[in-house]
Design an enzyme around this catalytic site. Structure first.
Site, PDB file in Angstrom:
ATOM      1  NE  ARG A 114      -3.276  43.836  22.459  1.00  0.00           N
ATOM      2  CZ  ARG A 114      -4.260  43.321  21.963  1.00  0.00           C
ATOM      3  NH1 ARG A 114      -5.249  42.606  22.560  1.00  0.00           N
ATOM      4  NH2 ARG A 114      -4.574  43.145  20.704  1.00  0.00           N
ATOM      5  CE  LYS A 136      16.277  47.450  35.024  1.00  0.00           C
ATOM      6  NZ  LYS A 136      17.578  47.694  34.792  1.00  0.00           N
ATOM      7  CD  GLU A 178      24.384  41.994  41.918  1.00  0.00           C
ATOM      8  OE1 GLU A 178      24.143  43.425  42.715  1.00  0.00           O
ATOM      9  OE2 GLU A 178      24.965  41.791  41.142  1.00  0.00           O
ATOM     10  CE  LYS A 220      16.801  45.526  41.562  1.00  0.00           C
ATOM     11  NZ  LYS A 220      16.809  44.555  40.623  1.00  0.00           N
ATOM     12  CD  GLU A 230      17.596  51.189  34.913  1.00  0.00           C
ATOM     13  OE1 GLU A 230      17.312  51.096  33.564  1.00  0.00           O
ATOM     14  OE2 GLU A 230      18.375  50.817  35.172  1.00  0.00           O
ATOM     15  NE  ARG A 234      15.842  49.674  38.378  1.00  0.00           N
ATOM     16  CZ  ARG A 234      14.759  48.995  38.160  1.00  0.00           C
ATOM     17  NH1 ARG A 234      13.716  49.724  38.382  1.00  0.00           N
ATOM     18  NH2 ARG A 234      14.785  47.768  37.931  1.00  0.00           N
ATOM     19  CG  ASN A 238      25.469  50.396  36.877  1.00  0.00           C
ATOM     20  OD1 ASN A 238      25.041  49.340  36.815  1.00  0.00           O
ATOM     21  ND2 ASN A 238      26.040  51.264  36.072  1.00  0.00           N
ATOM     22  CG  HIS A 241      26.895  46.043  38.549  1.00  0.00           C
ATOM     23  ND1 HIS A 241      27.030  46.165  39.665  1.00  0.00           N
ATOM     24  CD2 HIS A 241      25.984  45.095  38.184  1.00  0.00           C
ATOM     25  CE1 HIS A 241      26.031  44.992  40.279  1.00  0.00           C
ATOM     26  NE2 HIS A 241      25.761  44.456  39.309  1.00  0.00           N
ATOM     27  CG  HIS A 245      28.000  45.054  33.647  1.00  0.00           C
ATOM     28  ND1 HIS A 245      27.074  45.989  33.505  1.00  0.00           N
ATOM     29  CD2 HIS A 245      27.523  43.795  33.878  1.00  0.00           C
ATOM     30  CE1 HIS A 245      25.898  45.400  34.250  1.00  0.00           C
ATOM     31  NE2 HIS A 245      26.044  44.278  34.192  1.00  0.00           N
ATOM     32  CG  HIS A 257      26.426  39.574  37.751  1.00  0.00           C
ATOM     33  ND1 HIS A 257      26.599  40.496  36.682  1.00  0.00           N
ATOM     34  CD2 HIS A 257      25.788  40.048  38.640  1.00  0.00           C
ATOM     35  CE1 HIS A 257      26.149  41.391  37.091  1.00  0.00           C
ATOM     36  NE2 HIS A 257      25.653  41.427  38.445  1.00  0.00           N
TER      37      HIS A 257
HETATM   38  N1  LIG Z   1      15.354  41.533  35.884  1.00  0.00           N
HETATM   39  C1  LIG Z   1      16.617  41.743  36.670  1.00  0.00           C
HETATM   40  O1  LIG Z   1      16.470  43.015  37.392  1.00  0.00           O
HETATM   41  C2  LIG Z   1      17.778  41.175  36.840  1.00  0.00           C
HETATM   42  C3  LIG Z   1      18.819  41.555  37.764  1.00  0.00           C
HETATM   43  C4  LIG Z   1      19.779  40.649  37.903  1.00  0.00           C
HETATM   44  C5  LIG Z   1      20.138  39.609  37.050  1.00  0.00           C
HETATM   45  N2  LIG Z   1      19.087  39.382  36.162  1.00  0.00           N
HETATM   46  C6  LIG Z   1      19.282  38.012  35.299  1.00  0.00           C
HETATM   47  O2  LIG Z   1      19.423  36.897  35.787  1.00  0.00           O
HETATM   48  C7  LIG Z   1      20.176  35.702  35.253  1.00  0.00           C
HETATM   49  C8  LIG Z   1      20.974  35.183  36.166  1.00  0.00           C
HETATM   50  O3  LIG Z   1      20.440  34.549  37.358  1.00  0.00           O
HETATM   51  P1  LIG Z   1      20.843  33.402  37.883  1.00  0.00           P
HETATM   52  O4  LIG Z   1      22.042  33.573  38.245  1.00  0.00           O
HETATM   53  O5  LIG Z   1      19.884  33.260  38.946  1.00  0.00           O
HETATM   54  O6  LIG Z   1      20.893  32.342  36.764  1.00  0.00           O
HETATM   55  P2  LIG Z   1      19.993  31.040  36.635  1.00  0.00           P
HETATM   56  O7  LIG Z   1      18.684  31.063  36.529  1.00  0.00           O
HETATM   57  O8  LIG Z   1      20.343  30.515  35.137  1.00  0.00           O
HETATM   58  O9  LIG Z   1      20.506  29.844  37.725  1.00  0.00           O
HETATM   59  C9  LIG Z   1      21.665  29.241  37.588  1.00  0.00           C
HETATM   60  C10 LIG Z   1      21.499  27.758  37.679  1.00  0.00           C
HETATM   61  O10 LIG Z   1      21.146  27.293  38.978  1.00  0.00           O
HETATM   62  C11 LIG Z   1      20.357  26.328  38.717  1.00  0.00           C
HETATM   63  N3  LIG Z   1      19.270  26.557  39.924  1.00  0.00           N
HETATM   64  C12 LIG Z   1      18.544  27.520  40.234  1.00  0.00           C
HETATM   65  N4  LIG Z   1      17.914  27.415  41.424  1.00  0.00           N
HETATM   66  C13 LIG Z   1      18.628  26.368  42.059  1.00  0.00           C
HETATM   67  C14 LIG Z   1      18.337  25.578  43.350  1.00  0.00           C
HETATM   68  N5  LIG Z   1      17.736  26.058  44.135  1.00  0.00           N
HETATM   69  N6  LIG Z   1      19.307  24.585  43.306  1.00  0.00           N
HETATM   70  C15 LIG Z   1      20.128  24.100  42.465  1.00  0.00           C
HETATM   71  N7  LIG Z   1      20.250  24.526  41.178  1.00  0.00           N
HETATM   72  C16 LIG Z   1      19.201  25.746  40.942  1.00  0.00           C
HETATM   73  C17 LIG Z   1      19.581  26.805  37.508  1.00  0.00           C
HETATM   74  O11 LIG Z   1      19.189  25.693  36.890  1.00  0.00           O
HETATM   75  C18 LIG Z   1      20.933  27.191  36.575  1.00  0.00           C
HETATM   76  O12 LIG Z   1      21.420  26.250  36.179  1.00  0.00           O
HETATM   77  C19 LIG Z   1      20.786  36.708  34.008  1.00  0.00           C
HETATM   78  O13 LIG Z   1      20.103  36.407  32.930  1.00  0.00           O
HETATM   79  C20 LIG Z   1      20.492  38.179  34.499  1.00  0.00           C
HETATM   80  O14 LIG Z   1      20.332  38.995  33.341  1.00  0.00           O
HETATM   81  C21 LIG Z   1      17.963  40.011  35.948  1.00  0.00           C
HETATM   82 ZN   LIG Z   2      24.376  42.833  39.376  1.00  0.00          ZN
END
Ligand SMILES: NC(=O)c1ccc[n+]([C@@H]2O[C@H](COP(=O)([O-])OP(=O)(O)OC[C@H]3O[C@@H](n4cnc5c(N)ncnc54)[C@H](O)[C@@H]3O)[C@@H](O)[C@H]2O)c1
Ligand SMILES: [Zn+2]
Length: 373
Positions: A114, A136, A178, A220, A230, A234, A238, A241, A245, A257
């Site tokens: 939990r 999130k 971003e 942020k 939201e 917030r 967007n 986006h 998107h 992205h």
């Molecule tokens: N929770 C939120 O508010 C929020 C906001 C924006 C995005 N997201 C989510 O984030 C995700 C995308 O995140 P991301 O772009 O970090 O993707 P990711 O976590 O897949 O990382 C991208 C790639 O980089 C590699 N990597 C990570 N750190 C590294 C480093 N220091 N050196 C070398 N390689 C490294 C990872 O292994 C992966 O292959 C999506 O799923 C998206 O929905 C969430």
């Molecule tokens: Zn974004």
């Protein structure tokens, strides 16, 4: 950086201090460090070893790298692994990795017994300035991205910009988009600072990135703190986006992205200028900065305006049937009218602006392949 109830620490070289930082900011009987295979290989082993030599009980738990792992299946498998490790309610999850790791490990922590505490140690620029802040967590389903999840705030977010040295250049640029968004919606001076440091930022220079990351997180965290669930403010986040998107979806997520958001911000600034919400010249200033950061400023070849509009219209998160856009008033400020943060726009106008944005743009254009990850 204070972020409403917990601290965010940004410091080049911080990774070696993770043991003492978590011992103080997130004390626990036992730590489960969750990382994807790539990050586990690069940094996970080092962090676990440092934790253990500091006398902390720590285990490294891995999953395959990539968005394809952000699933209920991986959530279940990781949860079972923590149960097998006999992690108790006095345990703590450390999410060491990019946004996929933060969202997935955060959701594991949110639901494990939990809910147990967790710490974010983001290792991509996107995760540092976006995913790790805001609380999130969640996973994707076959019906769409991020459709199952929970709000779960980390105990602390620990950021070492030096880990970005190993991140592929396209991922660094994608994260910078971003940062541009944060400046565009909230801080004109920060926008100029990004322009001044553009080349150092592209090279993932940790000293140049540290203040940029800290300011982005502040922006942020400020927006999220004012509107944790939201309801209104917030929506400023967007910006870029709605179109972004749609471009990402059209590319079947082949387009990074941030690259999609970069093109989306320019298009939405043009839209804002066309309807008179946005100060003239704003789109051009965005184009200039994005170009300096090696990001695209126009629609990728093959993104038909009518297809973009169609996808934007069917966005799963859109509550109303009509598409809403977050628009700028000017660089550093979001446009509001009648207390509303988003605005519906006439579709023929959107089509006309998108058509202009998809004209071949010569040197202003970055091949979308550069942003493919
Ligand atoms: N929770 C939120 O508010 C929020 C906001 C924006 C995005 N997201 C989510 O984030 C995700 C995308 O995140 P991301 O772009 O970090 O993707 P990711 O976590 O897949 O990382 C991208 C790639 O980089 C590699 N990597 C990570 N750190 C590294 C480093 N220091 N050196 C070398 N390689 C490294 C990872 O292994 C992966 O292959 C999506 O799923 C998206 O929905 C969430
Ligand atoms: Zn974004």
């Amino acid at each position: 950086v204070p972020a409403g109830g917990y601290d965010i620490v940004v410091r080049p070289g911080l990774l070696r201090d993770v043991p003492s930082l978590v011992a103080t900011l997130a004390p626990a009987a036992r730590y489960a460090i969750i990382s994807d295979a790539t990050v586990a290989e690069l940094y996970g082993g080092g962090v676990v070893a440092a934790m253990r030599s500091a006398g902390l009980d720590a285990e490294l738990v891995r999953f395959p790298a990539g968005e394809a792992s952000k699933t209920r299946e991986q959530w279940a498998r990781l949860t079972d692994e923590l149960l097998a490790l006999r992690l108790g309610r006095d345990g703590c999850v450390i999410a060491l990795g990019g946004g996929v790791t933060g969202d997935l490990a955060g959701f594991v922590a949110a639901t494990y017994m939990r809910g147990i505490p967790f710490v974010q140690v983001p290792t991509t620029l996107l995760a540092m300035i976006d995913a790790a802040v805001g609380g999130k967590t969640g996973v994707d389903t076959p019906a769409g991205k991020n459709l199952v999840g929970a709000f779960h705030q980390p105990k602390t977010v620990l950021v070492d910009p030096r880990v970005l040295q190993t991140l592929p250049a396209a991922e660094v640029r994608s994260g910078l988009a971003e940062a541009v968004k944060h400046a565009a919606i909230a801080d004109a001076r920060h926008f100029d600072a990004l322009a001044a440091a553009a080349s150092a930022l592209c090279e993932a220079d940790a000293e140049a990135l540290a203040p940029v990351i800290a300011r982005s997180i502040e922006i942020k965290a400020g927006v999220v703190g004012a509107d944790p669930f939201e309801a209104g403010p917030r929506k400023a986040l967007n910006f870029g986006h709605t179109i972004g998107h749609a471009l990402e979806t059209l590319s079947d997520y082949g387009m990074a992205h941030g690259y999609a958001v970069a093109a989306g911000m320019v298009a939405e600034a043009e839209l804002g200028e066309a309807v008179g919400f946005t100060e003239r010249g704003t789109a051009e200033r965005l184009r200039e900065l994005l170009r300096g950061l090696g990001l695209p400023t126009g629609l990728p070849a093959g993104a038909e305006p009518s297809a973009v509009l169609e996808v934007a219209r069917s966005d799963k998160k859109a509550r109303e049937a009509r598409t809403e856009y977050t628009l700028l008033a000017r660089i550093g400020e979001v446009a509001r009218s009648g207390g509303k943060w988003t605005h519906p726009l006439p579709e023929d106008l959107v089509l006309a602006v998108l058509a202009r944005e998809s004209e071949p743009g010569g040197e202003s254009r970055v091949s979308p392949n550069d942003g493919t990850i």
